[in-house]
Structures are given as structure tokens and as C-alpha cells.
Scaffold this active site. Structure first.
Site, PDB file in Angstrom:
ATOM      1  N   ASP A 293      76.810 -81.876  84.085  1.00 36.01           N
ATOM      2  CA  ASP A 293      77.961 -81.189  83.625  1.00 36.01           C
ATOM      3  C   ASP A 293      77.493 -80.034  82.734  1.00 36.01           C
ATOM      4  O   ASP A 293      78.226 -79.404  81.979  1.00 36.01           O
ATOM      5  CB  ASP A 293      79.030 -82.093  82.790  1.00 36.01           C
ATOM      6  CG  ASP A 293      80.177 -81.518  82.674  1.00 36.01           C
ATOM      7  OD1 ASP A 293      80.704 -80.714  83.248  1.00 36.01           O
ATOM      8  OD2 ASP A 293      80.790 -81.825  81.719  1.00 36.01           O
TER       9      ASP A 293
ATOM     10  N   CYS B  14      99.386 -90.903  89.537  1.00 32.17           N
ATOM     11  CA  CYS B  14      99.034 -90.030  88.639  1.00 32.17           C
ATOM     12  C   CYS B  14      99.575 -88.979  88.456  1.00 32.17           C
ATOM     13  O   CYS B  14      99.788 -88.414  87.555  1.00 32.17           O
ATOM     14  CB  CYS B  14      97.467 -89.932  89.091  1.00 32.17           C
ATOM     15  SG  CYS B  14      97.423 -89.312  90.850  1.00 32.17           S
TER      16      CYS B  14
END
Length: 351
Positions: A131, A191
Site C-alpha cells: 500500500d 454492502c
């Protein structure tokens, strides 16, 4: 060492290093994902994350000069950071599960370097991305069969769920690709329906400018008023779209987060009100070795003020009033003043 031996050695090393999943994809252009990225950027859905646009070309092809032109393979590793649905609280606020332990960048980079050394010892170049480099982690994870991208844009690893960190190693080694798996969300839309700020434009299409994680971590300056009530209790990040996912309701036996990702004791000693009143020195001490540093002291204080306005009680009137008048950051004073008005309204009190 033969190519087959290297494949096996890397997988064994990954498991020994604590990673739960290992996969390999051929290093090539991400044509479909690249077109989606271009459309997303053109629509401005990346908000203030300007680096996404500046590094788009590298994200779309790891053989770009900005990464590794001679790349042949992308190794993908997954490490769970949480199981179940319990979310840490900072009464009356909450913080995303991934941020309660040690900084994953440091923890996983050290572990991934074990594979990097294996590759280098075999005569190959290898670059680790946790990341921190322009790598399209979820796309590579899906191509490598580590998991599949759910409708909430998170990678879902069957048997583990979506509460996972991803690591990519771009290398010149020509490794054996692992087979992708099909997307398995079916007709479920839990979701998408659960998002408090309606950040999803559709399946696998997120407008970051409306996302609570973006607003509380990456966004600088005032959070738009129309989004403030939607933040609810979230001081840093958000777990809502993951916690409602059926794939996060259970895990395989023997799969558990690394000890480094267990909740740090610092969260037993702080609440939202304390985050609002921290000075620079207190914030540096509090955030050392933690992902929350990303939000900055000003950002966390702003978020904490809004959360107190949304979920606070009578005991928080004083701290909000003081912050509205005296906080050293104008943006925090503004957020505290808004929150004070919200809290007084909920409590039925006049200014």
C-alpha cells in the site's frame, strides 16, 4: 533452483512468514481495470487523492518505467487483520478494525522481504509494495486467485473474508500463475444498501468523495455538511460495508490475524473527546507506530468533534464548547461549533 522449486519455496516462505494466502499472476497490462480506473478518475471520484491520477499509468502496467520494466510476475500475499464483526470503540466513537494494531506497512514489509530475498538469491529483481507503491493490489489479487472483488470494491478471500491486508511483489522471475476464482456475490447487495453515506454508484463503483473512510482519513479541510451526520460514530475509517458481508461471518479453522494486528492498549486509554483535545506532542506519542497517523492531528480532532455532535451526550457539551472557542486549528473550531449545535438540538437545549 528450477522454476518449479522457486514457486514452492516462495509459497512455503509466505506461509512461514504468517501470510494466509499466496498467489501469482503474470505481469501484464491491466487493460479492463485500467479503463475502469481512467473513467473513475475522469469523473473526479478520487477526490483529493491526486496521486491516483499522477500514478495511473504505473498502476495499469507494472512493466512501466515507474515500477519494473522487466517484470514477469506479480506475487500476491494476503494477511487477515480481523475476524468476526466486533469493532473497537472510542466512546462514543468507533475506529476501523485495520487501524487498531501496529502499522501494517512496517509489519508486512518486513515479512514480505523474506520472499524478496529468496527471489534475489535466485538472481531476480523483486520490489515489495505494501500500500505504498502505485500497484493495483486488488486487481492483482483477483488475477492471482487470492480472492475476488466484491460489490463493495473490497477483496473477499473465501474462508477468511475481506478484512485482509494485501502485499504485492513485482519481480523479474517467471513464476507459475495461479488460477483466478469466480466472483461469488450473487444477488446479495447488503454492502451497497448498508453504506451510511450512499457512496456506491453501483456494483464495484465507489465515489470516494462520499466514503466515510476517505472523508475521515484522506480528506483535508472541512467535511461537507451534507455528509457529517452520515459519519455517525466513525472517527477513523469505516467497517460498515464489510461487517454486513456474509463472507465475514466465519473463518477457516486455524486462520487468525498476526499478533501485531491485535488491538493495541492505546485504545483502552483514549476516547473521542481526548482525540479532540490532543496537542501536537500528545498526538505524536499516541499515533507512533499506528495507521491513524495518516489522518493527522487536525483530521482526527475534526472527526472526533463531528462524532461527538452525532453521538455524544450532555457530558460532551463542555469539551465541544471549549474546542469551538479555543482550538488552535480553525477547521476544528468550525467542526466543534457545528457539533455543539447538533448536540444541543438533540438534547433539546438552547445555545
Amino acid at each position: 533452483m528450477t522454476d518449479a522449486d522457486l514457486d514452492k519455496a516462495l509459497e512455503d516462505e509466505a506461509l512461514a512468514a504468517g501470510f494466509a494466502k499466496f498467489g501469482v499472476a503474470e505481469a501484464t497490462a491491466l487493460d479492463d481495470e485500467g479503463r475502469q480506473l481512467d473513467a473513475w478518475l475522469a469523473a473526479g471520484r478520487h477526490g483529493e487523492m491526486g496521486w491516483m491520477a499522477r500514478t495511473a499509468a504505473v498502476r495499469k502496467d507494472p512493466r512501466h518505467a515507474g515500477m519494473l520494466p522487466e517484470a514477469k510476475s506479480v506475487v500476491v500475499l494476503a494477511a487477515p487483520y480481523a475476524l468476526g464483526t466486533a469493532t473497537p470503540t472510542l466512546e462514543p466513537g468507533r475506529i476501523a478494525k485495520y487501524a487498531v494494531g501496529r502499522d501494517y506497512h512496517n509489519v508486512l514489509t518486513k515479512r514480505a522481504r523474506r520472499l524478496q530475498r529468496r527471489l534475489r538469491d535466485a538472481g531476480h529483481v523483486a520490489r515489495v509494495a505494501v500500500d505504498s507503491k502505485p500497484v493495483f493490489e486488488r486487481a492483482w489479487a483477483e488475477r492471482a486467485g487470492v480472492g475476488f472483488v466484491g460489490k463493495n470494491c473490497c477483496l473477499i478471500v473465501p474462508g477468511i473474508g475481506s478484512h485482509v491486508f494485501l502485499v504485492c511483489i513485482v519481480t523479474t522471475a517467471r513464476l507459475t500463475p495461479t488460477a483466478p476464482i469466480a466472483r461469488k456475490c450473487g444477488t446479495c447487495s447488503l454492502c451497497l444498501d448498508a453504506c451510511p453515506t450512499r457512496a456506491f454508484e453501483g456494483e464495484r463503483s465507489l465515489d470516494a468523495r462520499k466514503c466515510i473512510s476517505y472523508l475521515t482519513i484522506e480528506h483535508r479541510g472541512p467535511i461537507p455538511e451534507e455528509q457529517r451526520r452520515g459519519l455517525g460514530p466513525w472517527v477513523f475509517g469505516c467497517d460498515v460495508c464489510q461487517d454486513v458481508c456474509p463472507y465475514n461471518r466465519g473463518a477457516q479453522a486455524g486462520v487468525a490475524p498476526l499478533p501485531a494486528f491485535e488491538p493495541d492498549s492505546r485504545w483502552d486509554q483514549v476516547d473521542a473527546a481526548k482525540l479532540l483535545t490532543m496537542d501536537d506532542q500528545a498526538f505524536r506519542a499516541f499515533s507512533q507506530g499506528s495507521p491513524v497517523k495518516r489522518a493527522t492531528r487536525e483530521g482526527l480532532a475534526r472527526n472526533a468533534a463531528l462524532v461527538l455532535g452525532n453521538r455524544g451526550g450532555r457530558s460532551h457539551l463542555k469539551v465541544l464548547g471549549q474546542a469551538a472557542r479555543h482550538h488552535d486549528v480553525p477547521g476544528v473550531r468550525e467542526a466543534a461549533a457545528w457539533a455543539l449545535g447538533e448536540l444541543r438540538s438533540r438534547l433539546g437545549e438552547s445555545a
